[in-house]
Design a protein around this motif. Structure first.
Motif, PDB file in Angstrom:
ATOM      1  N   GLU A 239       3.927   1.807  -2.692  1.00 38.28           N
ATOM      2  CA  GLU A 239       4.466   3.157  -2.785  1.00 38.28           C
ATOM      3  C   GLU A 239       5.952   3.100  -2.474  1.00 38.28           C
ATOM      4  OE1 GLU A 239       3.345   6.160  -3.501  1.00 38.28           O
ATOM      5  OE2 GLU A 239       1.207   5.763  -3.759  1.00 38.28           O
TER       6      GLU A 239
ATOM      7  N   HIS B 229       6.881  13.807   4.886  1.00 36.95           N
ATOM      8  CA  HIS B 229       6.171  12.902   5.772  1.00 36.95           C
ATOM      9  C   HIS B 229       4.657  13.065   5.645  1.00 36.95           C
ATOM     10  CE1 HIS B 229       9.819  12.259   8.694  1.00 36.95           C
ATOM     11  NE2 HIS B 229      10.059  11.895   7.444  1.00 36.95           N
TER      12      HIS B 229
ATOM     13  N   SER C 253       3.264  11.828   2.277  1.00 32.35           N
ATOM     14  CA  SER C 253       3.325  10.369   2.230  1.00 32.35           C
ATOM     15  C   SER C 253       2.216   9.756   3.080  1.00 32.35           C
ATOM     16  CB  SER C 253       4.693   9.872   2.718  1.00 32.35           C
ATOM     17  OG  SER C 253       5.737  10.402   1.906  1.00 32.35           O
ATOM     18  N   ALA C 254       1.997  10.332   4.257  1.00 30.84           N
ATOM     19  CA  ALA C 254       0.920   9.849   5.116  1.00 30.84           C
ATOM     20  C   ALA C 254      -0.436  10.059   4.456  1.00 30.84           C
ATOM     21  CB  ALA C 254       0.977  10.557   6.469  1.00 30.84           C
TER      22      ALA C 254
ATOM     23  N   ALA D  14      -1.241   7.145   2.357  1.00 30.66           N
ATOM     24  CA  ALA D  14      -1.701   6.014   3.155  1.00 30.66           C
ATOM     25  C   ALA D  14      -3.156   6.205   3.589  1.00 30.66           C
ATOM     26  CB  ALA D  14      -0.792   5.834   4.374  1.00 30.66           C
TER      27      ALA D  14
ATOM     28  N   PHE E  73       5.376   0.019   1.561  1.00 36.64           N
ATOM     29  CA  PHE E  73       6.219   1.178   1.298  1.00 36.64           C
ATOM     30  C   PHE E  73       7.665   0.721   1.127  1.00 36.64           C
ATOM     31  CE2 PHE E  73       2.483   3.312   2.637  1.00 36.64           C
ATOM     32  CZ  PHE E  73       2.537   4.565   2.044  1.00 36.64           C
TER      33      PHE E  73
ATOM     34  N   LEU F 183       3.025   6.964   8.835  1.00 35.36           N
ATOM     35  CA  LEU F 183       2.292   6.040   7.973  1.00 35.36           C
ATOM     36  C   LEU F 183       1.414   5.107   8.801  1.00 35.36           C
ATOM     37  CD1 LEU F 183       5.102   5.129   5.409  1.00 35.36           C
ATOM     38  CD2 LEU F 183       3.139   6.639   5.029  1.00 35.36           C
ATOM     39  N   ARG F 184       1.920   4.662   9.944  1.00 35.99           N
ATOM     40  CA  ARG F 184       1.135   3.784  10.815  1.00 35.99           C
ATOM     41  C   ARG F 184      -0.146   4.460  11.265  1.00 35.99           C
ATOM     42  NH1 ARG F 184       0.469  -1.146  11.072  1.00 35.99           N
ATOM     43  NH2 ARG F 184      -1.465  -0.231  10.319  1.00 35.99           N
TER      44      ARG F 184
ATOM     45  N   ALA G 155      -2.503   4.773   8.266  1.00 32.63           N
ATOM     46  CA  ALA G 155      -3.029   3.504   7.754  1.00 32.63           C
ATOM     47  C   ALA G 155      -4.134   2.940   8.629  1.00 32.63           C
ATOM     48  CB  ALA G 155      -1.894   2.489   7.619  1.00 32.63           C
TER      49      ALA G 155
ATOM     50  N   LEU H 188       0.260  -2.761   7.041  1.00 36.75           N
ATOM     51  CA  LEU H 188       1.329  -1.893   6.547  1.00 36.75           C
ATOM     52  C   LEU H 188       2.635  -2.674   6.532  1.00 36.75           C
ATOM     53  CD1 LEU H 188       2.386   0.953   5.779  1.00 36.75           C
ATOM     54  CD2 LEU H 188       2.584   1.430   8.233  1.00 36.75           C
TER      55      LEU H 188
END
Length: 266
Positions: A33, A44, A47-48, A51, A72, A100-101, A104, A109
């Motif tokens: 991505e 944000h 985007s999350a 994930a 990413f 994202l962490r 995921a 990641l």
């Protein structure tokens, strides 16, 4: 790229088949991505969500059909200052990385970063809390430069126990002309005018040499063509393939080295 629909992988059966067939040929599959706008606060959460969709797919898939991770490639520095204040880029990037962490979970990641981020020590230190690894865009063709630019990131990987892949460019880069100008003496004619308009500095390229009573003039002094040969192996892919074993041997001295990544090798 893995298409998503309504917060889920759009065709999980097709993806599973693809991953399994690739795995049978010794090829691992990672979801990729990336968009600079992901660093904007409003992006944000979406985007999350992407994930989380990959993590949900992996949780439901058979082991042989699972993605090996997600990558990413955001590159927030590509956003103009009118969209995001440059002073906020690092903070927003780290906020995105944290989101994202969390989304995921245990899925690996990886973040793509440019080699010149080696100067961003605070950002890299904080990014280590969220990333399992980095892919460093070490887009140069001179072996000495490639090695010099890679070393700080490989050191970072050793320090934080992370995997670092070193990426080279093999795609086309448009030919550019670099023009040079020298400052003209007061009252002299020039080809380029530096003036202030409503409190902002503006450069004006003139059709013919002229003088200006208030602005600073610059005179054209020469040009050179930049063909991208210092950045990409597009015209010498065979040379890149010959160089890879040498680089792998050098970088293998770092336990953080996760291999080479080749961009647009076709």
């Amino acid at each position: 790229t893995v298409p998503l629909l309504d917060g889920r992988v759009a065709e999980p059966e097709a993806l599973a088949t693809f991953v399994q067939r690739a795995g049978a040929r010794g090829v691992a599959v990672t979801a990729v991505e990336g968009d600079p706008h992901m660093v904007l606060p409003a992006q944000h959460a979406p985007s999350a969500a992407r994930a989380r969709a990959y993590a949900a797919y992996n949780a439901a898939a058979a082991p042989a059909a699972r993605l090996t991770g997600m990558q990413f490639d955001v590159e927030p520095y590509l956003l103009p200052a009118t969209v995001l204040d440059p002073a906020q880029r690092d903070r927003r990037f780290l906020e995105l990385a944290a989101a994202l962490r969390q989304a995921a979970g245990s899925m690996p990641l990886e973040f793509v970063v440019p080699f010149w981020w080696d100067a961003k020590r605070d950002l890299l230190r904080d990014l280590a809390r969220h990333a399992d690894g980095l892919a460093v865009m070490d887009y140069r063709t001179d072996p000495a430069q490639i090695q010099r630019f890679a070393a700080p990131f490989l050191d970072w990987g050793v320090e934080h126990g992370k995997r670092v892949r070193i990426a080279l460019e093999a795609g086309p880069i448009a030919v550019e002309e670099q023009r040079r100008y020298r400052r003209a003496e007061a009252g002299a004619k020039g080809d380029l005018l530096l003036a202030e308009v409503e409190g902002r500095q503006v450069l004006v390229l003139l059709r013919s040499p002229a003088a200006h009573p208030q602005g600073q003039m610059y005179a054209f002094s020469g040009s050179r063509t930049i063909d991208g040969s210092a950045t990409t192996f597009h015209r010498d892919k065979a040379g890149m393939m010959r160089l890879l074993p040498q680089l792998e041997q050098v970088f293998g001295a770092w336990k953080s080295f996760g291999g080479m990544a080749l961009h647009e090798l076709r």
